[in-house]
Design a protein around this motif. Structure first.
Motif, short mmCIF file in Angstrom:
data_model
loop_
_atom_site.label_atom_id
_atom_site.label_comp_id
_atom_site.label_asym_id
_atom_site.label_seq_id
_atom_site.Cartn_x
_atom_site.Cartn_y
_atom_site.Cartn_z
N THR A 521 -0.37 43.02 -20.94
CA THR A 521 -1.20 43.97 -20.21
C THR A 521 -0.64 45.37 -20.41
O THR A 521 0.56 45.59 -20.25
N CYS A 522 -1.52 46.30 -20.75
CA CYS A 522 -1.10 47.68 -20.99
C CYS A 522 -1.99 48.59 -20.17
O CYS A 522 -3.20 48.66 -20.40
N PHE A 523 -1.41 49.29 -19.19
CA PHE A 523 -2.19 50.15 -18.31
C PHE A 523 -2.44 51.51 -18.95
O PHE A 523 -1.91 51.84 -20.01
N ASP A 524 -3.24 52.30 -18.25
CA ASP A 524 -3.81 53.52 -18.81
C ASP A 524 -2.75 54.48 -19.36
O ASP A 524 -2.86 54.95 -20.49
N ALA A 525 -1.71 54.77 -18.58
CA ALA A 525 -0.71 55.74 -19.01
C ALA A 525 0.00 55.29 -20.28
O ALA A 525 0.22 56.09 -21.21
N VAL A 526 0.35 54.00 -20.34
CA VAL A 526 1.02 53.47 -21.53
C VAL A 526 0.08 53.48 -22.72
O VAL A 526 0.47 53.84 -23.84
N TYR A 527 -1.19 53.11 -22.49
CA TYR A 527 -2.14 53.08 -23.60
C TYR A 527 -2.38 54.49 -24.15
O TYR A 527 -2.49 54.68 -25.37
N ARG A 528 -2.50 55.47 -23.28
CA ARG A 528 -2.72 56.83 -23.75
C ARG A 528 -1.56 57.33 -24.62
O ARG A 528 -1.77 58.06 -25.58
N ARG A 529 -0.37 56.89 -24.29
CA ARG A 529 0.81 57.34 -25.04
C ARG A 529 1.04 56.50 -26.30
O ARG A 529 1.35 57.02 -27.37
N ASP A 530 0.86 55.15 -26.18
CA ASP A 530 1.27 54.25 -27.26
C ASP A 530 0.12 53.46 -27.86
O ASP A 530 0.35 52.56 -28.68
N GLY A 531 -1.12 53.79 -27.47
CA GLY A 531 -2.26 53.00 -27.93
C GLY A 531 -2.44 52.98 -29.43
O GLY A 531 -2.92 52.01 -30.00
N HIS A 532 -2.05 54.07 -30.12
CA HIS A 532 -2.20 54.12 -31.57
C HIS A 532 -1.42 52.98 -32.23
O HIS A 532 -1.90 52.35 -33.19
N ALA A 533 -0.23 52.71 -31.72
CA ALA A 533 0.57 51.63 -32.29
C ALA A 533 -0.10 50.28 -32.08
O ALA A 533 -0.12 49.42 -32.97
N ILE A 534 -0.68 50.08 -30.88
CA ILE A 534 -1.32 48.80 -30.58
C ILE A 534 -2.50 48.55 -31.50
O ILE A 534 -2.70 47.44 -32.01
N VAL A 535 -3.29 49.58 -31.74
CA VAL A 535 -4.52 49.42 -32.51
C VAL A 535 -4.27 49.40 -34.01
O VAL A 535 -4.91 48.63 -34.74
N CYS A 536 -3.35 50.21 -34.49
CA CYS A 536 -3.24 50.45 -35.93
C CYS A 536 -2.08 49.75 -36.62
O CYS A 536 -2.01 49.77 -37.84
N SER A 537 -1.15 49.16 -35.88
CA SER A 537 0.05 48.59 -36.50
C SER A 537 -0.07 47.07 -36.62
O SER A 537 -0.45 46.40 -35.67
N PRO A 538 0.30 46.53 -37.79
CA PRO A 538 0.29 45.07 -37.92
C PRO A 538 1.32 44.40 -37.02
O PRO A 538 1.08 43.31 -36.50
N TYR A 539 2.46 45.05 -36.83
CA TYR A 539 3.48 44.55 -35.91
C TYR A 539 3.85 45.66 -34.94
O TYR A 539 3.87 46.85 -35.30
N VAL A 540 4.16 45.29 -33.69
CA VAL A 540 4.62 46.26 -32.70
C VAL A 540 5.84 45.71 -31.98
O VAL A 540 6.02 44.49 -31.85
N THR A 541 6.67 46.63 -31.54
CA THR A 541 7.78 46.31 -30.64
C THR A 541 7.36 46.71 -29.24
O THR A 541 6.96 47.84 -29.01
#
Length: 587
Positions: A521-541
């Motif tokens: 689960t990723c809430f609004d503040a985290v998604y606004r900051r790190d959402g690019h990694a979630i959407v565009c990266s094949p792997y994430v930390t």
């Protein structure tokens, strides 16, 4: 324009066959309603349909909705494969009251189970603590209609677990709502409220319920409220009880299931779990054969099969057919024990770019003695031959994929020489001396061409590095205590952005690695900051904390970073890794 649009609303603009609606009539249909051929191309020709829509037809005919679900294909495919060893096996004879089945539901280990595989379904079964088929139907009715559904699933779970108290104010409520903890869950319960309390006929109650749903934007239930309350009072109920019954019925405005519908979905899940537990090889073979079938794709399904001890066997031109087949295997570790039905042979249909005529020709010529024998007898074009080599389809005949790939033009020229009608003794090509593809290169090409991993998940190549830096597997993260801060690396899949009352964005997704899935689960503040990694990266930390809620472990992301995989350093890639990104769940 808006006035005309309002007039045209709900006016049929085309006529096509209902996906699963069947009507039954005592007399020829054409004596009652015009009958015509449907549009579109069906496998068996166009279908005969009536010119009335479903809402009109049900007032005159008996109408049934037949559930046409891929889960049925999975069950029939499992039965077909199991009966190769157990001739009397029938899926319908599997018990619906096996406690081991419902233990699996309560554990949430339901990846690959039709109608129950989604994270929402798995969580609901764990939180509700499903004990039987009726409980399973409550989960189906509460989750499957989606965010627009009418069932208050959190309230239902709280009442079921005893954390939320409730009391029914009249014995007639107990008769209608007792099995659903005082909450409206099924469509027919609304009808029963209107019939018992307001004296409506069954047909009238059905029409009122449908109108409340259809005209929910104008709050049509409140329009009917005074007259329905009066009808209930006239039947001897107190005004308070009458108002409670009417408000319940009027409040059921979202989409809901009929109980029979929910039970049918639940039964498919229950029988699928029984097959998965008792016949995992045949079950996962049938599940892969039926793709696309359900919430997750072939890569996740194959990974789940591996975690349950089933070996994925590579494509083999001498053994693979049009179907995923079950094979006996020998254990890789000592002692070398035989494992009946322990492997699934990939089907030729899994390979992208291999035409149907090519697949048929390969099967017709099996088995093959050598690469030369295969090339001479199966007239594949260059692209088809190259894809077969790259995915390992010729490994059993010659394991050096790079040398075979480089020699493809020579093989095609040789085939032309030996099949030109002259009995020429032309030797096959000599393969060049070179280093073969690395295991990483082979695995990447297999994922790109087959849509799944054969020997191990691609994330397994990163495990030593990730573990050395303190990262956990998804399996380990799921078993951490509440509030534990951990780091996990994997592939984010099945991104979901449900609407929220506040309007703030929240994203749910699954993090996949070689050990399974972790619900994040990723809430609004985290998604606004790190959402690019979630959407565009094949792997994430992901760095976050575990949240255990009613026996279900979720993972709340605090930071998300793009992970640069080591595997790319081991290969010379001309394109990005063949790993899913931006895997949005639509609908």
């Amino acid at each position: 324009m808006f006035r005309l649009s309002t007039v045209l609303a709900d006016v049929p603009r085309n006529i096509r066959a209902h996906s699963s609606g069947v009507i039954v009539s005592r007399r020829p249909l054409a004596d009652t309603v015009p009958v015509q051929w449907s549009a579109g191309d069906q496998e068996d020709g166009n279908l005969r349909i009536i010119q009335w829509d479903k809402r009109s037809a049900k007032h005159y005919f008996d109408k049934f909705d037949i559930l046409c679900l891929r889960g049925q294909d999975v069950l029939s495919g499992t039965q077909e494969r199991v009966r190769l060893q157990h001739l009397d096996f029938r899926v319908e004879n599997l018990p619906l009251d096996d406690p081991h089945t419902y233990q699996a539901m309560r554990s949430g280990e339901l990846v690959g189970i039709p109608q129950s595989a989604s994270p929402a379904m798995r969580q609901a079964h764990m939180r509700l603590q499903t004990m039987n088929l009726t409980d399973a139907s409550l989960v189906q009715a509460g989750i499957r209609p989606g965010v627009g559904g009418a069932v208050k699933i959190n309230e239902l779970i709280g009442r079921r677990r005893g954390t939320k108290s409730y009391q029914l104010s009249h014995p007639d409520f107990e008769r209608i709502l007792g099995n659903t903890y005082g909450i409206l869950v099924f469509q027919e319960q609304v009808d029963q409220l209107l019939q018992v309390f307001c004296g409506c006929t069954s047909g009238e109650a059905e029409e009122i319920r449908e109108e409340i749903h259809k005209r929910r934007r104008e709050d049509y239930g409140q329009v009917l409220r005074p007259q329905l309350i009066q009808r209930a009072v006239d039947r001897g109920y107190t005004e308070a009880v009458a108002a409670e019954a009417v408000d319940m019925a009027a409040g059921f405005r979202g989409y809901g299931f009929a109980q029979g519908h929910a039970l049918a979905f639940a039964e498919i899940s229950v029988r699928s779990i029984a097959c998965q537990q008792n016949f995992p090889g045949p079950y996962f073979a049938a599940l892969l054969q039926a793709q696309p079938a359900g919430y997750y794709g072939p890569c996740t399904i194959a990974n789940e099969a591996r975690t349950r001890g089933i070996r994925i066997l590579p494509l083999d031109v001498s053994r693979s057919t049009e179907d995923y087949a079950v094979e006996d295997i020998v254990a890789e570790d000592d002692p070398k024990l035989g494992v009946p039905s322990g492997g699934i042979r990939l089907a030729l249909t899994a390979l992208k770019g291999l035409s149907a005529p090519a697949r048929a020709a390969i099967v017709a010529g099996q088995p093959y003695l050598s690469v030369a024998d295969f090339v001479r007898r199966v007239a594949l074009n260059r692209d088809e031959l190259e894809t077969l080599i790259q995915c390992g389809g010729l490994d059993a005949l010659h394991p050096h994929r790079r040398a075979l790939l480089c020699a493809v033009p020579d093989w095609l020229a040789w085939r032309g020489a030996v099949s030109g009608g002259l009995e020429l003794d032309v030797p096959p090509p000599t393969l060049p001396e070179m280093t073969d593809f690395s295991p990483e290169e082979k695995a990447i090409r297999e994922r790109a061409l087959l849509g799944l991993d054969v020997h191990q998940h691609l994330m397994a190549f990163e495990r030593e590095r990730v573990s050395g830096r303190g990262g956990l597997t998804t399996w380990e993260a799921r078993r951490q205590p509440n509030g534990k801060k951990v780091m996990v690396v994997g592939n984010p899949i099945r991104l979901r952005f449900p609407p929220t009352p506040s309007g703030k964005r929240v994203v749910f997704f699954d993090l996949e690695d070689e050990t399974g899935l972790l619900n994040v689960t990723c809430f609004d503040a985290v998604y606004r900051r790190d959402g690019h990694a979630i959407v565009c990266s094949p792997y994430v930390t992901i760095i976050g904390v575990t949240q255990v809620r009613e026996d279900h472990t979720a993972f709340l992301a605090q930071r998300v970073f793009a992970y640069q995989p080591e595997i790319v350093k081991a290969v010379d890639l001309e394109q990005t890794l063949p790993i899913t990104t931006a895997d949005f769940l639509v609908g």
